[in-house]
Design an enzyme around this catalytic site. Structure first.
Site, PDB file in Angstrom:
ATOM      1  N   GLU A 165     -36.936 -19.579  29.113  1.00  0.00           N
ATOM      2  CA  GLU A 165     -37.279 -20.950  29.480  1.00  0.00           C
ATOM      3  C   GLU A 165     -38.794 -21.111  29.587  1.00  0.00           C
ATOM      4  O   GLU A 165     -39.467 -20.266  30.189  1.00  0.00           O
ATOM      5  CB  GLU A 165     -36.592 -21.237  30.837  1.00  0.00           C
ATOM      6  CG  GLU A 165     -37.057 -22.453  31.595  1.00  0.00           C
ATOM      7  CD  GLU A 165     -36.533 -23.751  31.025  1.00  0.00           C
ATOM      8  OE1 GLU A 165     -35.856 -23.732  29.984  1.00  0.00           O
ATOM      9  OE2 GLU A 165     -36.828 -24.793  31.623  1.00  0.00           O
ATOM     10  N   CYS A 206     -27.465 -17.041  33.702  1.00  0.00           N
ATOM     11  CA  CYS A 206     -28.704 -17.489  34.342  1.00  0.00           C
ATOM     12  C   CYS A 206     -28.545 -17.566  35.864  1.00  0.00           C
ATOM     13  O   CYS A 206     -27.610 -18.194  36.367  1.00  0.00           O
ATOM     14  CB  CYS A 206     -29.091 -18.861  33.790  1.00  0.00           C
ATOM     15  SG  CYS A 206     -30.553 -19.500  34.595  1.00  0.00           S
TER      16      CYS A 206
END
Ligand SMILES: Cc1cc2nc3c(=O)[nH]c(=O)nc-3n(C[C@H](O)[C@H](O)[C@H](O)COP(=O)(O)O)c2cc1C
Length: 323
Positions: free
Chosen positions: A18, A102
């Protein structure tokens, strides 16, 4: 359609990260030493389904030459996932990967990411929903939520979903990145795969720094491929097959390329200039004066032009000193 996972040699993949593996940084790694496959940053299906392209924040920007790019998605709603998967196909991605590992609080709170480990029925539903096109569907996950004892059930559940590939980050959600990856569990995972889904490729992830380390891990334990994430922060050439020393010029050329691509995509990505600073240490190291140059950039550079100017001044001073 060619299946990107169909390769008869170890598959090397740049990990999705990310705010890192966007269209800009992927091109840097491609220039330095390309992996076989790239993943996009993870992108939420429900947010896109509700709000359209503005919800993806530039995460899905890709160039037409990125034929080996997989879109990493996450979400907890099957309908959004199916619609999003169709959109991903239209955008020309080579595959769909679903994030089920995640540990980020916002993903967990909504039941996505690693929270899927606690909800195998929903996980299976989401995978099924993503298979609405002919794109290959894979999953990236961890070996449990809070305990290693969860590994066998969870990995078995995933292996029963007829996935093209399964990337296993060899730590639990609870362990975050605080303990070494559990390579010792690889043989058990391979045994499960051979029993439940022999055609699913197994990709190992966690603490692997470069191609050479990846190959030794595969030689020691078996498996089909390796995913490398943070390794590229200390070595942008992490995927090169023959390791060699890289010159200051090679490193700085990568930084100059990153500055140019940052400028090119800035209107679409809208990332503040300061986000670029985290990359300086990747390129400005291991040469005479590197730490002084880095300090100057960290304190004085406010734009890509400032950055170019400071580096060029540094290079010119070095030339002057030699003459
Ligand atoms: C800055 C950063 C962002 C990340 N973002 C994602 C992501 O979007 N999707 C994902 O599956 N994993 C993400 N991860 C986890 C990595 O893909 C990878 O699983 C983890 O870093 C362990 O691999 P490594 O030791 O090779 O870095 C992220 C990791 C980092 C450091």
């Amino acid at each position: 359609m060619n299946n990107i996972w169909d390769q008869n040699r170890p598959i090397f993949i740049l990990a999705p990260m990310e705010a890192v593996t966007d269209v800009v940084f992927r091109h840097i790694i491609k220039r330095a030493a390309s992996p076989d496959i790239f993943f996009s940053e993870f992108t939420n299906a429900t947010a896109w389904y509700r709000a359209g392209d503005k919800a993806t924040g530039g995460r899905l920007i890709k160039t037409s030459d990125e034929t080996n790019l997989i879109a990493q998605l996450w979400g907890t709603d099957a309908e959004s996932m199916s619609h999003f998967a169709k959109h991903i196909k239209e955008l020309g991605f080579a595959g769909i990967d679903i994030n089920m590992g995640c540990p980020d609080k916002s993903a967990i709170k909504s039941g996505g990411g690693a929270a899927m480990i606690k909800n195998p029925l929903l996980a299976a539903k989401i995978i099924e929903a993503a298979k609405v096109t002919d794109l290959p569907v894979s999953v990236k996950t961890r070996i449990g939520y809070s305990s290693l004892d969860e590994m066998e059930n969870w990995i078995s559940t995933l292996l029963k979903q007829n996935l093209i590939a399964l990337t296993v980050h060899l730590r639990t959600k609870k362990e975050m990145s605080k303990v070494p990856a559990h390579y010792e569990l690889i043989p058990k995972i391979i045994e499960l795969r051979d029993e439940l889904s022999p055609s699913t490729k197994l990709i190992w992830n966690g603490d692997i720094k470069n191609y050479k380390e990846g190959i030794s891990l595969l030689n020691k334990y078996g498996g089909d491929g390796i995913m490398i994430g943070r390794g590229v922060f200390t070595n942008p050439f992490a995927f090169e097959k023959e390791e060699r020393i890289h010159s200051k010029k090679e490193l700085l050329d990568l930084l100059f390329l990153q500055l140019d691509l940052y400028d090119k995509y800035q209107t679409k990505l809208n990332r503040p200039f300061d986000t670029l600073k985290r990359y300086f240490k990747i390129y400005i190291r291991d040469f005479d004066g590197a730490s002084e140059l880095r300090n100057e950039l960290m304190t004085k550079a406010k734009s890509t032009d400032d950055t170019r100017e400071i580096i060029n001044n540094f290079l010119n001073t070095k030339i002057d000193q030699k003459t």
